[in-house]
Write an enzyme that holds these catalytic residues in place. Structure first.
Site, PDB file in Angstrom:
ATOM      1  N   GLY A 102      30.344  69.014  52.579  1.00 50.37           N
ATOM      2  CA  GLY A 102      29.448  68.092  51.889  1.00 50.37           C
ATOM      3  C   GLY A 102      28.086  68.690  51.633  1.00 50.37           C
ATOM      4  O   GLY A 102      27.351  68.256  50.746  1.00 50.37           O
ATOM      5  N   ARG A 200      38.440  75.161  59.626  1.00 44.79           N
ATOM      6  CA  ARG A 200      38.339  74.243  60.774  1.00 44.79           C
ATOM      7  C   ARG A 200      39.686  73.574  61.007  1.00 44.79           C
ATOM      8  O   ARG A 200      40.523  73.548  60.099  1.00 44.79           O
ATOM      9  CB  ARG A 200      37.306  73.159  60.453  1.00 44.79           C
ATOM     10  CG  ARG A 200      35.955  73.713  60.089  1.00 44.79           C
ATOM     11  CD  ARG A 200      35.385  72.963  58.873  1.00 44.79           C
ATOM     12  NE  ARG A 200      34.126  73.579  58.434  1.00 44.79           N
ATOM     13  CZ  ARG A 200      32.957  73.308  58.979  1.00 44.79           C
ATOM     14  NH1 ARG A 200      32.877  72.403  59.927  1.00 44.79           N
ATOM     15  NH2 ARG A 200      31.865  73.918  58.567  1.00 44.79           N
ATOM     16  N   ASP A 270      36.687  68.392  62.759  1.00 49.70           N
ATOM     17  CA  ASP A 270      36.170  69.147  61.611  1.00 49.70           C
ATOM     18  C   ASP A 270      35.109  70.151  62.055  1.00 49.70           C
ATOM     19  O   ASP A 270      34.625  70.931  61.242  1.00 49.70           O
ATOM     20  CB  ASP A 270      35.589  68.199  60.553  1.00 49.70           C
ATOM     21  CG  ASP A 270      34.516  67.285  61.115  1.00 49.70           C
ATOM     22  OD1 ASP A 270      34.826  66.521  62.053  1.00 49.70           O
ATOM     23  OD2 ASP A 270      33.376  67.334  60.647  1.00 49.70           O
ATOM     24  N   ASN A 271      34.758  70.128  63.327  1.00 51.77           N
ATOM     25  CA  ASN A 271      33.744  71.061  63.819  1.00 51.77           C
ATOM     26  C   ASN A 271      34.332  72.066  64.803  1.00 51.77           C
ATOM     27  O   ASN A 271      33.609  72.655  65.601  1.00 51.77           O
ATOM     28  CB  ASN A 271      32.595  70.292  64.481  1.00 51.77           C
ATOM     29  CG  ASN A 271      31.784  69.499  63.457  1.00 51.77           C
ATOM     30  OD1 ASN A 271      31.803  69.822  62.272  1.00 51.77           O
ATOM     31  ND2 ASN A 271      31.083  68.483  63.907  1.00 51.77           N
ATOM     32  N   ASP A 280      29.081  74.858  63.445  1.00 51.57           N
ATOM     33  CA  ASP A 280      28.352  73.621  63.141  1.00 51.57           C
ATOM     34  C   ASP A 280      27.363  73.238  64.234  1.00 51.57           C
ATOM     35  O   ASP A 280      27.621  72.382  65.070  1.00 51.57           O
ATOM     36  CB  ASP A 280      29.322  72.461  62.884  1.00 51.57           C
ATOM     37  CG  ASP A 280      29.613  72.332  61.399  1.00 51.57           C
ATOM     38  OD1 ASP A 280      29.178  73.216  60.641  1.00 51.57           O
ATOM     39  OD2 ASP A 280      30.255  71.356  60.991  1.00 51.57           O
TER      40      ASP A 280
HETATM   41  P1  AMP Z   1      28.814  66.953  60.597  1.00 48.77           P
HETATM   42  O1  AMP Z   1      28.466  65.750  61.386  1.00 48.77           O
HETATM   43  O2  AMP Z   1      27.652  67.858  60.297  1.00 48.77           O
HETATM   44  O3  AMP Z   1      29.974  67.716  61.134  1.00 48.77           O
HETATM   45  O4  AMP Z   1      29.251  66.439  59.158  1.00 48.77           O
HETATM   46  C1  AMP Z   1      30.341  65.587  58.926  1.00 48.77           C
HETATM   47  C2  AMP Z   1      30.592  65.476  57.436  1.00 48.77           C
HETATM   48  O5  AMP Z   1      29.450  64.951  56.778  1.00 48.77           O
HETATM   49  C3  AMP Z   1      30.892  66.801  56.746  1.00 48.77           C
HETATM   50  O6  AMP Z   1      31.830  66.566  55.732  1.00 48.77           O
HETATM   51  C4  AMP Z   1      29.571  67.183  56.166  1.00 48.77           C
HETATM   52  O7  AMP Z   1      29.688  68.044  55.077  1.00 48.77           O
HETATM   53  C5  AMP Z   1      29.013  65.834  55.763  1.00 48.77           C
HETATM   54  N1  AMP Z   1      27.538  65.828  55.697  1.00 48.77           N
HETATM   55  C6  AMP Z   1      26.665  65.830  56.733  1.00 48.77           C
HETATM   56  N2  AMP Z   1      25.392  65.817  56.294  1.00 48.77           N
HETATM   57  C7  AMP Z   1      25.450  65.818  54.940  1.00 48.77           C
HETATM   58  C8  AMP Z   1      24.474  65.809  53.894  1.00 48.77           C
HETATM   59  N3  AMP Z   1      23.157  65.799  54.145  1.00 48.77           N
HETATM   60  N4  AMP Z   1      24.920  65.818  52.627  1.00 48.77           N
HETATM   61  C9  AMP Z   1      26.243  65.831  52.351  1.00 48.77           C
HETATM   62  N5  AMP Z   1      27.202  65.819  53.262  1.00 48.77           N
HETATM   63  C10 AMP Z   1      26.827  65.819  54.554  1.00 48.77           C
HETATM   64 MG    MG Z   2      30.630  69.438  60.506  1.00 45.46          MG
END
Ligand code: AMP
Ligand code: MG
Length: 518
Positions: A102, A200, A270-271, A280
């Site tokens: 994302g 992942r 996913d991490n 991550d």
């Molecule tokens: P995370 O908690 O960082 O592992 O993120 C979980 C999901 O949310 C993943 O698909 C990330 O790409 C998405 N994500 C987290 N922050 C953002 C952001 N600021 N913009 C777009 N996608 C995000």
């Molecule tokens: Mg992540």
């Protein structure tokens, strides 16, 4: 500086062919051709010269304006081919459907000057089809934390993705740091992460969840060919061996986390990396007082699913979820069961060996478990600092008053005093155990100091570098990075980086607690 790109992921796996970054479900494909969104004023804040050289850059390259522009997403070097990948995941124990990159955009795979494959990935480079309702951006605070911690982990000898550089975007990003209705504009920054593969567990879960066996099998066999070329035999044998090896790598990874006191903070599927790397860096933290229930992640404060002490169990849970996805295309479940069993066995033996080394016990065995358990009990009861207690313990057996030697490592003098006699008793047993080893003290100390870090990027240290960088001063960041490059050796003049957490950091946001919102 011609870099040698060999973009196998996009060359060998199906993409959806749609460059539109608007949110969508992507099916039948593993990636989307997504360009970074250019930013206003790219400025290079920091670079890791050793990694830059390994990739094929020279100092004149990172001194050039082009370098900052490319790693801000405003330009490309020849051979770069940007894309975002599709993955799913279990978040806090629940299936979350399609997630995907994302806010990460891969620029391509370089075969470096060192002969290794380095995938370059920008984090915070703008919206992708997987951004859902978010902006695809990252704030300086979080990008700097990822930059610092990934390189610190590498220096600590913990498997990890790495960081090439940190670039300020010259644009503000609005964040509600604690989801409490107080959004604030903060400076934005992009970190360029580097790893042989950013796959992942969730990459395999997503096609499995959709019943797309063809896509799942293509991805598995691509992983075998690109990321596990050492495995031999039939496809079926290689798939089985791969899962078993992944379980072993994940077990060793978590044993290292426990050794250095690292808490990932958000071990969703996913991490977790398909190479067994730490991946991550978000609301991570480092144990200060020894407290197995501690989690740095505010989102996890209630359930403490991802607290320090539960990391081994959660890693296994994640591997079981992955095994469930793989089982859809692996009719013989034997290697999946064997992998999970190997996780337990390898974690157990690695953790025992590492704890033995941390205590300076030669060839530690199960017989030493009670001594180890009692040490951890007294660490917690006396509120001793997880890193400094072990460094001081290395000096204790030869000290006139070993209890007094350990006292400065406690956050709570009263609790230390209340537990001083328990500690004294434990030290006597410890001393007797060392005598049985009969190892020279200098040799034992060297073993201990080689596994017990003196310096780690604790949140309050990262916060000082963030505060300075937000004022435009990267001197503190440079000094921190330089110190963390050599984390096991005492560096004269750098004592403040090995200090106990100062009082101001106890309740400060970003130091005591962090959120995923960054
Ligand atoms: P995370 O908690 O960082 O592992 O993120 C979980 C999901 O949310 C993943 O698909 C990330 O790409 C998405 N994500 C987290 N922050 C953002 C952001 N600021 N913009 C777009 N996608 C995000
Ligand atoms: Mg992540």
């Amino acid at each position: 500086m011609p870099l040698h790109f060999d973009n196998r992921f996009v060359a060998e796996l199906p993409g959806d062919g749609n460059p539109d970054p608007r949110t969508r479900q992507v099916t039948g494909a593993l990636w989307s051709p997504t360009a970074p969104t250019p930013v206003a004023a790219p400025r290079l804040l920091a670079v890791v010269p050793e990694l830059a050289r390994a990739i094929g850059f020279e100092p004149s390259d990172w001194a050039s304006e082009d370098f900052a522009r490319v790693f801000a997403g405003n330009a490309y070097f020849e051979g770069m081919q940007p894309y975002a990948t599709a993955y799913g995941g279990h978040q806090f124990g629940h299936w979350a459907g399609q997630l995907g990159d994302g806010r990460a955009i891969a620029l391509g795979e370089v075969v470096g000057a060192d002969g290794q494959r380095h995938e370059l990935q920008l984090k915070g480079a703008g919206r992708t089809p997987y951004s859902r309702h978010a902006d695809g951006r990252a704030v300086l605070r979080s990008s700097l934390r990822e930059f610092v911690c990934s390189e610190a982990m590498h220096a600590l000898g913990v498997p990890t993705t790495r960081a090439l550089c940190l670039v300020a975007t010259g644009e503000d990003v609005v964040r509600d740091m604690f989801y409490d209705g107080h959004p604030k504009a903060e400076p934005g920054a992009i970190v360029c992460r580097v790893a042989p593969s950013f796959l992942r567990f969730g990459h395999y879960e997503l096609p499995a969840s959709r019943g797309d066996s063809t896509l799942l099998e293509r991805l598995i066999d691509f992983t075998l060919a690109r990321d596990y070329p050492q495995l031999t035999g039939s496809t079926e044998q290689r798939r089985g061996a791969w899962f078993i090896e992944l379980c072993e790598r994940t077990a060793r990874l978590v044993a290292h986390w426990m050794r250095v006191g690292f808490v990932h903070g958000v071990m969703n599927t996913d991490n977790l990396s398909i190479l067994g790397l730490t991946i991550d860096y978000g609301p991570y933290g480092w144990l200060e007082p020894y407290e197995p229930e501690w989690t740095p992640n505010t989102t996890d404060a209630q359930g403490r699913r991802y607290c320090f002490g539960r990391q081994p169990a959660i890693a296994q849970w994640n591997l079981e979820v992955l095994a469930g996805a793989l089982a859809t295309v692996m009719p013989d479940r034997t290697p999946l069961h064997e992998g999970i069993a190997r996780f337990g066995a390898v974690f157990g033996s690695e953790h025992l060996a590492m704890t033995g080394a941390k205590l300076g016990i030669a060839s530690a065995s199960e017989d030493d478990l009670p001594l180890m358990r009692e040490w951890f009990a007294v660490l917690g009861a006396a509120e001793l600092d997880y890193l400094q207690a072990f460094r001081r313990l290395a000096q204790a057996p030869e000290a006139d008053d070993p209890v007094a030697l350990l006292a400065p490592a406690s956050y709570a003098p009263a609790r230390f005093a209340a537990n001083a006699s328990a500690l004294r008793t434990w030290l006597e047993g410890y001393h007797a155990r060392l005598v049985r080893d009969g190892r020279p003290a200098a040799e034992r100390r060297a073993v201990m100091d080689a596994v017990n870090p003196l310096y780690a990027p604790r949140n309050w240290l990262a916060q000082q570098a963030i505060d300075a960088a937000e004022r435009g001063d990267t001197g503190e960041l440079d000094l921190l990075m330089d110190t963390l490059r050599d984390p096991y050796r005492a560096q004269p003049g750098r004592e403040r980086f090995a200090a106990l957490r100062p009082e101001w950091a106890r309740e400060r946001a970003g130091c005591s607690m962090l959120s995923c919102s960054s």
